[in-house]
Design a protein around this motif. Structure first.
Motif, PDB file in Angstrom:
ATOM      1  N   LEU A  57     -31.498  26.688  -7.256  1.00 18.88           N
ATOM      2  CA  LEU A  57     -31.416  25.868  -8.457  1.00 18.88           C
ATOM      3  C   LEU A  57     -30.144  25.025  -8.424  1.00 18.88           C
ATOM      4  CD1 LEU A  57     -32.973  25.559 -11.222  1.00 18.88           C
ATOM      5  CD2 LEU A  57     -31.217  27.056 -12.175  1.00 18.88           C
ATOM      6  N   GLU A  59     -27.421  23.169 -10.370  1.00 13.81           N
ATOM      7  CA  GLU A  59     -26.853  23.154 -11.715  1.00 13.81           C
ATOM      8  C   GLU A  59     -26.701  21.727 -12.226  1.00 13.81           C
ATOM      9  OE1 GLU A  59     -25.363  24.822 -15.269  1.00 13.81           O
ATOM     10  OE2 GLU A  59     -26.592  25.572 -13.606  1.00 13.81           O
ATOM     11  N   ARG A  62     -30.109  20.644 -13.306  1.00 10.66           N
ATOM     12  CA  ARG A  62     -30.495  21.361 -14.526  1.00 10.66           C
ATOM     13  C   ARG A  62     -29.853  20.722 -15.750  1.00 10.66           C
ATOM     14  NH1 ARG A  62     -28.789  24.241 -18.300  1.00 10.66           N
ATOM     15  NH2 ARG A  62     -26.661  24.248 -17.521  1.00 10.66           N
ATOM     16  N   HIS A 119     -36.765  23.410 -12.096  1.00 10.52           N
ATOM     17  CA  HIS A 119     -35.685  22.684 -12.753  1.00 10.52           C
ATOM     18  C   HIS A 119     -36.096  22.213 -14.144  1.00 10.52           C
ATOM     19  CE1 HIS A 119     -33.985  22.495  -8.638  1.00 10.52           C
ATOM     20  NE2 HIS A 119     -32.844  22.493  -9.289  1.00 10.52           N
ATOM     21  N   SER A 122     -35.871  25.281 -16.327  1.00  8.92           N
ATOM     22  CA  SER A 122     -34.480  25.692 -16.523  1.00  8.92           C
ATOM     23  C   SER A 122     -33.741  24.767 -17.485  1.00  8.92           C
ATOM     24  CB  SER A 122     -33.740  25.727 -15.184  1.00  8.92           C
ATOM     25  OG  SER A 122     -33.551  24.419 -14.671  1.00  8.92           O
ATOM     26  N   GLY A 123     -34.244  23.531 -17.628  1.00  9.40           N
ATOM     27  CA  GLY A 123     -33.588  22.570 -18.505  1.00  9.40           C
ATOM     28  C   GLY A 123     -33.783  22.836 -19.985  1.00  9.40           C
TER      29      GLY A 123
END
Length: 395
Positions: A57, A59, A62, A119, A122-123
């Motif tokens: 992932l 960051e 994200r 992603h 995760s956002g």
């Protein structure tokens, strides 16, 4: 047994049968996980095993998606692809409902493996799981989801690889060109409009900019892409083009959206740091276009051969030169502001730019045969900066 019901339909393709449906982002986030590809030591074996299928992932990505989701026109029209064990799924053929079931909250988090879209998922967080619709009603953010049931690891990996390898990165010049269709004001739209104007008018950029990032039929030596032009002028206008765009879009939509977004960086110091910001905030795009045109006209007058489209040896007329010159333009505009104060309506003419540019040291040959690298951009910038006739008190 706890349950989540999803409106869905069954799809049959060569890879097998799967389901497509709609689920709230909050619920999808609760039941999904990513299987990151990594090395794992195997007992009694000399070689390590690779396990998992997902990329680590990012960051940065994200955070970018998290910010995007909060925007007034956030959308994910493509589905998130997940895989679920058959023990956690029932299909109601009559009601067209996919039933996701789990024994307890503790087991809820590991129900669905993300094959594509980690992603995006995760956002989402507590601040963006809902939004205000056009009727100012708070609404759950819905996501399209494609669900494979009991897909083996080989099938999962094949889905991930097929989806990601088939994707073609969108040309940034095309993205900026589409800003011309936007309903509301934005820094990208302004920069696009200026690029189009300068490219078609007689002057330093005449037929020099590649619209859509590709060569125009019948036009030779378009040395600068639309994306390069927009990206570097944006740096003189805004700290965050997306935040500005959200503000103007929210203002146009009205209602609750008009109160969600605030215009940032509006102080004197901000106007100095971003020399075109004051003009942009006051909708004086023609002032910005004129100052850009007059500055590069001075460049062309001072170094005509180096700026010429026909000079294949020059670096000044290419992207690395443009990036350096955009930084020089910022520096000179700040010099003007220091002397005159900030005036969002002020257009500086070619001679005023030329007076500062022409320090009498640089020769056109100095711009030739430089490698097209960021190091060369810094070199060109420093060469021109040292040639500027700035006030002695200026750095």
């Amino acid at each position: 047994m706890e349950k989540i019901l999803i409106d869905a339909f069954k799809v049959k393709q060569p890879i097998g049968t799967f389901f497509c449906g709609v689920i709230d982002a909050a619920k999808l986030k609760e039941i999904t996980y990513s299987d990151i590809r990594r090395l794992e030591k195997s007992e009694g074996r000399e070689l390590d095993d690779f396990i998992g299928i997902q990329r680590p992932l990012s960051e940065t990505r994200r955070k970018s998606i998290e910010k995007y989701i909060k925007g007034p026109e956030a959308t994910f029209p493509n589905s998130v692809i997940i895989s679920i064990n058959e023990n956690n799924v029932d299909w109601d053929e009559e009601e067209k409902k996919l039933i996701i079931k789990y024994e307890s909250e503790s087991k809820k988090r590991k129900i669905a493996k993300i094959l594509d879209g980690q992603h995006r998922v995760s956002g989402f967080n507590e601040e963006n799981l809902t939004f205000f619709d056009d009727n100012d009603q708070e609404t759950n953010f819905g996501l399209l989801v494609t669900i494979f049931v009991e897909a083996d690891l080989s099938t999962q990996a094949n889905i991930f690889a097929t989806v990601n390898l088939a994707q073609t990165k969108v040309n940034r010049s095309l993205v900026y060109d589409l800003e011309s269709l936007a309903r509301s004001r934005s820094p990208e739209k302004t920069c696009h409009d200026i690029a189009v104007l300068l490219n078609k008018e007689k002057g330093p950029f005449y037929r020099r900019i590649k619209r859509l990032g590709v060569a125009t039929k019948g036009v030779k030596n378009e040395l600068l892409t639309q994306a390069s032009f927009v990206q570097n002028i944006l740096k003189l206008m805004t700290h965050d083009a997306t935040a500005d765009r959200n503000y103007y879009l929210g203002k146009e939509k009205g209602g609750e959206k008009s109160r969600l977004y605030k215009l940032e960086k509006t102080s004197y110091d901000d106007a100095y740091k971003y020399p075109f910001r004051a003009s942009f905030l006051n909708s004086k795009d023609s002032v910005i276009a004129s100052n850009i045109n007059n500055f590069f006209s001075a460049v062309e007058k001072l170094w005509p051969n180096a700026w010429s489209k026909e000079n294949k040896n020059s670096s000044l007329n290419k992207t690395i030169g443009f990036i350096a010159l955009a930084r020089i333009l910022k520096r000179i505009m700040q010099q003007f502001f220091t002397v005159d104060g900030i005036d969002d309506s002020k257009i500086y003419d070619e001679e005023e730019f030329l007076e500062i540019l022409d320090g009498g040291v640089l020769d056109e040959a100095d711009f030739e045969n430089l490698d097209a690298t960021s190091k060369s951009t810094r070199m060109i910038y420093n060469m021109i900066l040292e040639n500027l006739l700035l006030d002695e008190d200026e750095e």
